[in-house]
Each structure stands twice: as C-alpha cells, then as structure tokens.
Design a protein around this motif. Structure first.
Motif, PDB file in Angstrom:
ATOM      1  N   VAL A 121      25.918 -14.707  14.374  1.00  0.00           N
ATOM      2  CA  VAL A 121      25.767 -13.259  14.207  1.00  0.00           C
ATOM      3  C   VAL A 121      24.966 -12.957  12.943  1.00  0.00           C
ATOM      4  O   VAL A 121      24.010 -12.165  12.963  1.00  0.00           O
ATOM      5  N   ALA A 122      25.351 -13.581  11.823  1.00  0.00           N
ATOM      6  CA  ALA A 122      24.686 -13.324  10.545  1.00  0.00           C
ATOM      7  C   ALA A 122      23.225 -13.745  10.580  1.00  0.00           C
ATOM      8  O   ALA A 122      22.351 -13.024  10.074  1.00  0.00           O
ATOM      9  N   PHE A 123      22.950 -14.884  11.190  1.00  0.00           N
ATOM     10  CA  PHE A 123      21.570 -15.381  11.264  1.00  0.00           C
ATOM     11  C   PHE A 123      20.715 -14.459  12.125  1.00  0.00           C
ATOM     12  O   PHE A 123      19.563 -14.154  11.779  1.00  0.00           O
ATOM     13  N   THR A 124      21.271 -13.993  13.236  1.00  0.00           N
ATOM     14  CA  THR A 124      20.542 -13.071  14.113  1.00  0.00           C
ATOM     15  C   THR A 124      20.217 -11.771  13.389  1.00  0.00           C
ATOM     16  O   THR A 124      19.097 -11.248  13.482  1.00  0.00           O
ATOM     17  N   LEU A 125      21.194 -11.257  12.659  1.00  0.00           N
ATOM     18  CA  LEU A 125      20.969 -10.025  11.891  1.00  0.00           C
ATOM     19  C   LEU A 125      19.926 -10.241  10.802  1.00  0.00           C
ATOM     20  O   LEU A 125      19.097  -9.369  10.543  1.00  0.00           O
ATOM     21  N   MET A 126      19.952 -11.409  10.165  1.00  0.00           N
ATOM     22  CA  MET A 126      18.974 -11.707   9.125  1.00  0.00           C
ATOM     23  C   MET A 126      17.562 -11.739   9.691  1.00  0.00           C
ATOM     24  O   MET A 126      16.631 -11.142   9.130  1.00  0.00           O
ATOM     25  N   ILE A 127      17.388 -12.419  10.819  1.00  0.00           N
ATOM     26  CA  ILE A 127      16.065 -12.487  11.454  1.00  0.00           C
ATOM     27  C   ILE A 127      15.625 -11.099  11.913  1.00  0.00           C
ATOM     28  O   ILE A 127      14.458 -10.716  11.768  1.00  0.00           O
ATOM     29  N   GLY A 128      16.582 -10.330  12.456  1.00  0.00           N
ATOM     30  CA  GLY A 128      16.271  -8.960  12.866  1.00  0.00           C
ATOM     31  C   GLY A 128      15.806  -8.116  11.698  1.00  0.00           C
ATOM     32  O   GLY A 128      14.847  -7.342  11.809  1.00  0.00           O
ATOM     33  N   GLY A 161      17.698  -9.557   3.297  1.00  0.00           N
ATOM     34  CA  GLY A 161      18.202 -10.112   4.545  1.00  0.00           C
ATOM     35  C   GLY A 161      19.023 -11.367   4.305  1.00  0.00           C
ATOM     36  O   GLY A 161      20.065 -11.577   4.936  1.00  0.00           O
ATOM     37  N   SER A 162      18.564 -12.208   3.377  1.00  0.00           N
ATOM     38  CA  SER A 162      19.289 -13.433   3.052  1.00  0.00           C
ATOM     39  C   SER A 162      20.656 -13.117   2.462  1.00  0.00           C
ATOM     40  O   SER A 162      21.668 -13.706   2.858  1.00  0.00           O
TER      41      SER A 162
END
Length: 218
Positions: free
Chosen positions: A127-134, A145-146
């Motif tokens: 979830v966190a990685f997807t939000l970061m890429i988004g 984002g990081s």
C-alpha cells in the motif's frame, strides 16, 4: 543465549552490508561521482535525477535488497521475532546512512528501510509503495513521497505492536520511533531547501534531467 550469539553475529554483519553504497558504485561504473553531481546525495533520488532512470531504479532495488535480506534473517533465524526483524533491518539502514566505507557518510536510508518493511509488513508495504509511486507520478518533490511511505509503515507497525503487546513491546516501540526520527533527520537538508524554495525536483515519468540540469536544481 543462542539468540544473543545470533545478534552478535548478524548486527555487525548487517551494518557492514548496509554500508555498501550501490549509488556510488554504479555511478563510478558510469564514470560519474554521485557525491559531486545533483544534490550530492549517494541515493536513489539523486541517481534518478543525475545518472538516469534505469540506474536510479537499479540502485533502489539493490538498496532495498540490503534491508530485505537481513529482515528475512530476522524472520527465519529468529522464528518470526518482530524485535529481530526491526533490529537487523535497522542495522542495515544505519550502515547505509553511516557507511564505514565512506567515512561514515552515506544515503538517507529510505530504500533500505522500505526493503526491511517489505518483509516485516508486506501488505502495508504494498500500500505504502503504491501511494509513493502515485505521489511521484504527479508531484516533483520526491522526498515527500518517500517520507510518506516510511511514515505509513512505521505508524502501522507502532499500532500493531500496541495491539499485540508481546514481551518486547516497549523495545519495539522505541526502535520504531527512533527509526522514523532517523529518516526524518537524514532529510533535514530537504526541509531546509523546501523552506527556501530550492528543493530538487524529480519527474519520475518525464524526460530525464541532464547533469547540468541537476546541478542547477541543487
């Protein structure tokens, strides 16, 4: 007692492996000195901006692998012990930030932290990685984002530990708070630059910056 021996072996080993700075190595292969281009930080974001998207992604994967490998050791050697995964994951992050191979100077620890949390909390990591890429797809301040991803992962683990309350509950909470504080501390220059409106920009899906562009941004 056996766990103590394992800790004495794997904590320093995690620090040493964490100290391997792949950004510096890859940039050198490309005949560049990552510490003297762009923001000067030997990490994923500066590699993406200053060396190239492919090389930045490769740096990210390799830095993640450091955290993944020692969190996995914590999971399997210590039999799913949360404390062990936190301790060994954090040992690689400390190595990445305070590299013994670079006069105790290194990157900011985000990718290595993400790798460790991918093992510790795989669903939350996804979830966190997807939000970061988004976030990076639409906004150009990469460090926000990081930090958002790290905050989600750490806070989720704090809540989980508060609900479970195992034998090492307080130690785990202290480690998680210190972990989050450490990542924010490594980004102190980013906060200063964003205050002065001079923060480096990153277009994750746009055209790559040249070295000259990166220098202007820094």
């Amino acid at each position: 007692m056996i766990d103590l021996y394992y800790y004495l072996i794997f904590i320093p080993l995690g620090y040493i492996v964490g100290s391997i700075n792949f950004a510096t190595i890859i940039a050198k292969i490309k005949n560049k000195d990552i510490k003297h281009i762009g923001s000067g930080n030997p990490g994923t974001m500066n590699m993406l901006r200053s060396v190239g998207k492919f090389w930045g992604c490769l740096t990210f994967v390799l830095d993640c692998a450091k955290g993944i490998s020692f969190a996995l050791i914590g999971r399997f050697v210590f039999k799913d012990n949360n404390l062990a995964m936190y301790v060994l994951g954090l040992s690689t992050v400390l190595g990445h930030i305070f590299s013994c191979f670079s006069k105790f100077k290194g990157g900011k620890g985000v990718a290595t932290s993400l790798g460790a949390f991918a093992v510790i909390s795989p669903i939350t990591f996804a979830v966190a990685f997807t939000l970061m890429i988004g976030y990076l797809a639409f906004f150009k301040k990469g460090f926000i984002g990081s930090l958002m991803a790290i905050c989600i992962l750490v806070i989720t683990n704090i809540v989980r530990n508060c609900l479970v309350r195992d034998n090492y509950y307080y130690v785990c909470l202290i480690l998680l708070v210190l972990w989050l504080g450490l990542i924010f501390w490594t980004h102190r220059s980013n906060f200063k630059r964003i205050k002065n409106n001079t923060e480096n920009s990153l277009s994750l899906f746009g055209k790559e910056n040249t070295d000259d562009d990166s220098k202007k941004e820094s």
